[in-house]
Design a protein around this motif. Structure first.
Motif, PDB file in Angstrom:
ATOM      1  N   ALA A 242     -58.946 -14.979  26.133  1.00  0.00           N
ATOM      2  CA  ALA A 242     -59.294 -15.491  27.461  1.00  0.00           C
ATOM      3  C   ALA A 242     -58.035 -15.935  28.212  1.00  0.00           C
ATOM      4  CB  ALA A 242     -60.251 -16.671  27.330  1.00  0.00           C
ATOM      5  N   LYS A 248     -58.804 -24.077  26.890  1.00  0.00           N
ATOM      6  CA  LYS A 248     -60.086 -24.261  26.188  1.00  0.00           C
ATOM      7  C   LYS A 248     -59.856 -24.792  24.773  1.00  0.00           C
ATOM      8  CE  LYS A 248     -62.022 -20.201  26.632  1.00  0.00           C
ATOM      9  NZ  LYS A 248     -63.088 -19.194  26.521  1.00  0.00           N
ATOM     10  N   LEU A 270     -63.828 -19.079  19.058  1.00  0.00           N
ATOM     11  CA  LEU A 270     -64.525 -18.817  20.314  1.00  0.00           C
ATOM     12  C   LEU A 270     -63.782 -19.396  21.508  1.00  0.00           C
ATOM     13  CD1 LEU A 270     -68.271 -19.301  19.327  1.00  0.00           C
ATOM     14  CD2 LEU A 270     -67.149 -17.184  20.025  1.00  0.00           C
ATOM     15  N   THR A 274     -62.758 -14.466  25.584  1.00  0.00           N
ATOM     16  CA  THR A 274     -63.606 -14.344  26.757  1.00  0.00           C
ATOM     17  C   THR A 274     -65.052 -14.495  26.284  1.00  0.00           C
ATOM     18  OG1 THR A 274     -63.632 -11.943  26.427  1.00  0.00           O
ATOM     19  CG2 THR A 274     -62.047 -12.822  28.004  1.00  0.00           C
ATOM     20  N   ARG A 275     -65.857 -15.206  27.069  1.00  0.00           N
ATOM     21  CA  ARG A 275     -67.192 -15.559  26.591  1.00  0.00           C
ATOM     22  C   ARG A 275     -68.144 -14.383  26.702  1.00  0.00           C
ATOM     23  NH1 ARG A 275     -70.531 -21.039  28.255  1.00  0.00           N
ATOM     24  NH2 ARG A 275     -72.290 -20.732  26.826  1.00  0.00           N
ATOM     25  N   GLY A 276     -68.734 -14.023  25.581  1.00  0.00           N
ATOM     26  CA  GLY A 276     -69.698 -12.925  25.550  1.00  0.00           C
ATOM     27  C   GLY A 276     -69.877 -12.436  24.130  1.00  0.00           C
ATOM     28  N   ALA A 280     -67.027 -11.006  21.340  1.00  0.00           N
ATOM     29  CA  ALA A 280     -66.864 -11.718  20.074  1.00  0.00           C
ATOM     30  C   ALA A 280     -67.159 -10.802  18.892  1.00  0.00           C
ATOM     31  CB  ALA A 280     -67.771 -12.940  20.040  1.00  0.00           C
ATOM     32  N   ARG A 300     -73.669 -19.451  18.548  1.00  0.00           N
ATOM     33  CA  ARG A 300     -73.087 -20.416  19.476  1.00  0.00           C
ATOM     34  C   ARG A 300     -73.088 -19.892  20.903  1.00  0.00           C
ATOM     35  NH1 ARG A 300     -72.114 -21.007  14.543  1.00  0.00           N
ATOM     36  NH2 ARG A 300     -71.292 -22.902  13.567  1.00  0.00           N
ATOM     37  N   LEU A 301     -72.889 -18.593  21.059  1.00  0.00           N
ATOM     38  CA  LEU A 301     -72.893 -18.009  22.397  1.00  0.00           C
ATOM     39  C   LEU A 301     -74.306 -17.931  22.977  1.00  0.00           C
ATOM     40  CD1 LEU A 301     -70.218 -15.254  21.778  1.00  0.00           C
ATOM     41  CD2 LEU A 301     -70.010 -17.149  23.389  1.00  0.00           C
ATOM     42  N   LEU A 329     -68.029 -27.120  22.548  1.00  0.00           N
ATOM     43  CA  LEU A 329     -67.469 -26.053  23.370  1.00  0.00           C
ATOM     44  C   LEU A 329     -67.954 -26.084  24.813  1.00  0.00           C
ATOM     45  CD1 LEU A 329     -67.753 -23.073  20.853  1.00  0.00           C
ATOM     46  CD2 LEU A 329     -65.607 -23.853  21.896  1.00  0.00           C
ATOM     47  N   TYR A 330     -69.247 -26.339  25.017  1.00  0.00           N
ATOM     48  CA  TYR A 330     -69.849 -26.028  26.310  1.00  0.00           C
ATOM     49  C   TYR A 330     -70.505 -27.203  27.036  1.00  0.00           C
ATOM     50  CZ  TYR A 330     -69.470 -21.478  23.986  1.00  0.00           C
ATOM     51  OH  TYR A 330     -69.008 -20.381  23.293  1.00  0.00           O
TER      52      TYR A 330
END
Length: 407
Positions: A242, A248, A270, A274-276, A280, A300-301, A329-330
């Motif tokens: 990312a 992050k 993670l 990049t988130r997805g 991953a 987790r995603l 994380l989020y």
């Protein structure tokens, strides 16, 4: 100059170690402790593995160990390494070596009897420290002691040459920098790592994953990871990195410290990506990560953004660790404490209603039973897992709704 001596430490008194050392006594000044055990003892850190160097040839090492009643395992005998197993511990014993040829992945070696020659083929000055088990005297051929005191990480000799011998040393450099650094950064070493990063493509994905995992598992790898990003170290093997990976990871590490949470390798991986789920999964496949890690990424995603109201539902669908990582994380900063509190000392419950009870209530046997159970479970989770009495109320309501639809 007064010689530096190795401080006394508990590991030096382990049962069986003295018998291994006695079996390897020779006329070349050995055996000697080498590497991590010496380095970490000098720093006052705990020691888990004890490596021993000797001028004896590998077959002689095996013969002497067996003569002393010690199990000898030829773990890497072609490279001079034999493992002594005694009193429940393993000691890795390696014959002094010099490189004959290297290709960036592995070396062809010849055995030697010169301690400085053996030291010269090692990676960093702080890893080329030897100690005499009898006197405790520390042998330092490349100013590793002063580097250790200054928390300075340096390659032995020319950094470019050391890296060309084994490109994995690039990742090892940043791991050791995260653990032992803190002093002035060696600009030449960083430049050599950047220039040699393309060579990482020659390494097996397993070796890269192992080193990356070790880096991420350290207490605070942020500064090292940031240097890796700035110098293109990830480019050859992690295109899914990312743009804000360093930020992050820093945020995650700071949260771990603030809320006294354990290090989660899955979460730290993670944080870099990049988130997805697709991205991953590609990383997991390329680096040949474990199936557990791969599924952990997806859990987790899929969790979305945890809030106090839904964090237990996330744990129910995955597990407590996955929910906790999703929080770290989020979750929004102000909601992290309450989310964590709702997971603390909470055991994931089980829906007590079974299909047979629904049939007793009048539901016809068949697929409708499973569908109704799913509907009950959805309502139960949405109400934050009420007790058995409420579960039965939900079941009665669900059965009535189904039966009215069948009329």
């Amino acid at each position: 100059m007064t010689p530096v001596r190795l401080p006394d430490a508990e590991w030096q008194h382990a049962d069986g170690l003295k018998s291994v050392l006695a079996a390897l006594d020779d006329v070349y000044g050995g055996p000697r402790y080498v590497g991590g055990a010496v380095r970490d003892t000098l720093l006052g850190l705990p020691v888990s593995d004890v490596d021993i160097a000797t001028a004896l040839l590998p077959n002689e090492v095996i013969n002497r160990l067996e003569a002393a009643g010690i199990k000898a395992i030829p773990t890497g005998i072609e490279h001079g390494t034999v493992t002594a197993a005694v009193a429940g511990k393993n000691y890795e014993i390696t014959t002094l070596r010099r490189d004959v040829a290297t290709d960036g992945r592995r070396a062809t070696v010849a055995f030697a009897t010169d301690w400085q020659e053996d030291a010269s083929r090692r990676d960093f000055t702080i890893n080329a420290l030897y100690a005499d088990p009898k006197s405790g005297e520390v042998f330092d051929y490349f100013e590793g002691l002063s580097d250790l005191e200054a928390r300075r990480l340096r390659f032995i000799g020319d950094a470019n040459q050391r890296i060309a011998e084994d490109f994995l040393r690039i990742l090892r450099y940043f791991r050791f920098l995260a653990r032992y650094g803190g002093g002035q950064i060696d600009g030449d070493a960083i430049q050599a790592c950047a220039a040699g990063a393309h060579g990482l493509t020659a390494l097996s994905r397993e070796r890269i994953a192992q080193e990356l995992t070790r880096i991420l598992g350290l207490k605070d790898p942020v500064a090292s990871v940031e240097l890796m990003i700035d110098n293109g170290i990830f480019t050859p093997f992690l295109p899914e990195l990312a743009r804000d990976a360093a930020d992050k990871l820093r945020h995650l590490v700071e949260r771990e410290a603030q809320f006294a949470q354990p290090v989660s390798l899955t979460a730290r991986f993670l944080a870099l990506l990049t988130r997805g789920i697709v991205a991953a999964d590609k990383v997991a496949a390329r680096l040949k990560l474990s199936n557990k890690m791969r599924e952990g990424f997806a859990q987790r995603l899929r969790a979305g953004v945890p809030i106090p109201f839904n964090v237990r539902a996330i744990a129910y669908r995955a597990d407590i660790d996955a929910a906790r990582d999703a929080v770290m994380l989020y979750a929004v900063d102000v909601q992290v404490p309450e989310c964590l509190a709702r997971l603390e000392q909470w055991d994931i419950p089980t829906l007590s209603i079974k299909g047979g009870e629904l049939i007793v209530m009048g539901l016809p046997a068949g697929p409708v039973v499973a569908k109704t159970l799913q509907a009950i479970e959805t309502s139960w989770v949405a109400e934050d897992f009420p007790d058995a009495a409420r579960q039965r109320e939900l079941a009665v309501q669900a059965v009535k709704a189904v039966l009215s639809g069948l009329d």
